[in-house]
Design a protein around this motif. Sequence first.
Motif, PDB file in Angstrom:
ATOM      1  N   ALA A   1       0.834  -1.208   0.000  1.00 33.44           N
ATOM      2  CA  ALA A   1       0.000   0.000   0.000  1.00 33.44           C
ATOM      3  C   ALA A   1       0.863   1.251   0.000  1.00 33.44           C
ATOM      4  CB  ALA A   1      -0.919  -0.013   1.224  1.00 33.44           C
TER       5      ALA A   1
ATOM      6  N   VAL B   1      -6.476  -6.707  -0.406  1.00 29.99           N
ATOM      7  CA  VAL B   1      -7.075  -5.536  -1.056  1.00 29.99           C
ATOM      8  C   VAL B   1      -7.786  -4.665  -0.032  1.00 29.99           C
ATOM      9  CG1 VAL B   1      -8.844  -4.791  -2.703  1.00 29.99           C
ATOM     10  CG2 VAL B   1      -7.257  -6.630  -3.328  1.00 29.99           C
ATOM     11  N   GLN B   2      -8.480  -5.298   0.907  1.00 24.11           N
ATOM     12  CA  GLN B   2      -9.152  -4.541   1.965  1.00 24.11           C
ATOM     13  C   GLN B   2      -8.144  -3.712   2.760  1.00 24.11           C
ATOM     14  OE1 GLN B   2     -11.200  -7.043   4.801  1.00 24.11           O
ATOM     15  NE2 GLN B   2     -11.597  -5.339   6.211  1.00 24.11           N
TER      16      GLN B   2
ATOM     17  N   ARG C   1      -6.790  -0.749   0.596  1.00 23.00           N
ATOM     18  CA  ARG C   1      -7.776   0.334   0.439  1.00 23.00           C
ATOM     19  C   ARG C   1      -7.937   1.130   1.733  1.00 23.00           C
ATOM     20  NH1 ARG C   1     -10.003   0.217  -4.498  1.00 23.00           N
ATOM     21  NH2 ARG C   1     -10.668  -1.738  -5.492  1.00 23.00           N
ATOM     22  N   GLU C   2      -7.949   0.440   2.864  1.00 26.51           N
ATOM     23  CA  GLU C   2      -8.090   1.153   4.135  1.00 26.51           C
ATOM     24  C   GLU C   2      -6.910   2.097   4.351  1.00 26.51           C
ATOM     25  OE1 GLU C   2      -8.573  -1.666   7.247  1.00 26.51           O
ATOM     26  OE2 GLU C   2     -10.570  -2.304   6.610  1.00 26.51           O
TER      27      GLU C   2
ATOM     28  N   HIS D   1      -5.030   3.409   2.055  1.00 20.75           N
ATOM     29  CA  HIS D   1      -5.081   4.480   1.065  1.00 20.75           C
ATOM     30  C   HIS D   1      -6.123   5.532   1.421  1.00 20.75           C
ATOM     31  CE1 HIS D   1      -2.960   2.175  -2.435  1.00 20.75           C
ATOM     32  NE2 HIS D   1      -2.148   2.519  -1.458  1.00 20.75           N
ATOM     33  N   GLY D   2      -6.934   5.258   2.414  1.00 26.71           N
ATOM     34  CA  GLY D   2      -7.875   6.266   2.886  1.00 26.71           C
ATOM     35  C   GLY D   2      -7.220   7.366   3.700  1.00 26.71           C
TER      36      GLY D   2
ATOM     37  N   PRO E   1      -7.551   7.992  -4.844  1.00 29.80           N
ATOM     38  CA  PRO E   1      -7.133   6.639  -4.469  1.00 29.80           C
ATOM     39  C   PRO E   1      -6.502   5.890  -5.647  1.00 29.80           C
ATOM     40  CG  PRO E   1      -9.333   7.103  -3.623  1.00 29.80           C
ATOM     41  CD  PRO E   1      -8.981   8.241  -4.539  1.00 29.80           C
TER      42      PRO E   1
ATOM     43  N   ILE F   1      -7.073  -0.181  -8.305  1.00 31.92           N
ATOM     44  CA  ILE F   1      -6.590  -1.546  -8.106  1.00 31.92           C
ATOM     45  C   ILE F   1      -7.258  -2.460  -9.123  1.00 31.92           C
ATOM     46  CG2 ILE F   1      -6.541  -3.517  -6.530  1.00 31.92           C
ATOM     47  CD1 ILE F   1      -6.412  -1.544  -4.207  1.00 31.92           C
TER      48      ILE F   1
ATOM     49  N   ALA G   1     -12.533  -5.072  -7.422  1.00 31.88           N
ATOM     50  CA  ALA G   1     -11.464  -4.310  -8.067  1.00 31.88           C
ATOM     51  C   ALA G   1     -12.026  -3.233  -8.984  1.00 31.88           C
ATOM     52  CB  ALA G   1     -10.550  -5.248  -8.854  1.00 31.88           C
ATOM     53  N   ASP G   2     -11.124  -2.348  -9.412  1.00 33.62           N
ATOM     54  CA  ASP G   2     -11.485  -1.268 -10.332  1.00 33.62           C
ATOM     55  C   ASP G   2     -11.290  -1.659 -11.791  1.00 33.62           C
ATOM     56  OD1 ASP G   2     -11.937   0.734  -8.220  1.00 33.62           O
ATOM     57  OD2 ASP G   2      -9.791   0.502  -7.866  1.00 33.62           O
TER      58      ASP G   2
END
Length: 315
Positions: free
Chosen positions: A84, A131-132, A135-136, A138-139, A164, A167, A184-185
Amino acid sequence: MVSVGYFLSSEEFGPRELVRQAKMAEEAGFERLWISDHFHPWLDEQGQSPFVWSVIGALSEATSLPITTAVTCPLIRIHPAIIAQAAATAAVQCEGRFVLGLGTGEALNEHVTGQPWPPPQLRLDMLAEAVQVIRELHGGKQISHRGEYYEVENARIYTLPDQPVPIYLSGFGPDATKLAAEIADGFCTVGPEAELVRKYRDAGGKGQVQGGMKVCWADSEAEGAKTAHRLWRNELLPGLLPSTLPTPNDYAAASELVTEEMVRDHFACGPDPDRHLSQVRQFADAGFDEVYVQQIGPDQDEFFAGWQSAVLPKL
């Protein structure tokens, strides 16, 4: 219209050569970059494996093209909290033109820390939790995480991009493809697999679909096939073998079954632009949004000259 990028092979080339190729790719008209993330090459003949995050830092100063890791495994070798931070820094360096491509990896790269290599479904579960965590972090807030596979204690990432980091998840089968659609994105894979694109869309995937392919531009088809067989015959190994073998020597032994004729049929070899165009169009016809082309072997200058003059203008 499919967007065509260049695939930088960290298995074949050192960091300075990868930067040189990225510059040539931009000058030739390629629109974006993929870069592989490995600890080992697949075969000793490939001969390299630089640390991808150092190379991305150099690429951010050398080119303005978007960059995707294809792909990073955040499961064992490197904790997802560190991934991350690395991805956030890369996104800042690239001024937002960075995508974190993630996948479940291979024993070849991940077993080096001495941890056991999990079975496929367990790796998918680990990827979802990784991934969780990413993302956390990256917040931008301090987090602590007590999960089934990962723990994070009082961690906060201070150097973050304005938006962000996107991913994308890689997939080669229905379960990974469905996971990509869910969390995912975007989605990435290798080979013009129309069925995987359909499964991704049917499962609700809205993001871009990226695909990777290899060619060997050479003076003749025979010369190209010889080079491709020497350096990338492992690409034709079937089933679960590519994710389970632990060393380049094991890949060399397994790929003794791959003939030069098989390689010639699989890769566009030689200087015929139509053969190269046909391989790209298979991805476009399969519904891919982006395709990334890797030139096999040392003839990089000839490849870029040939594609710039005879292939890219027709795309």
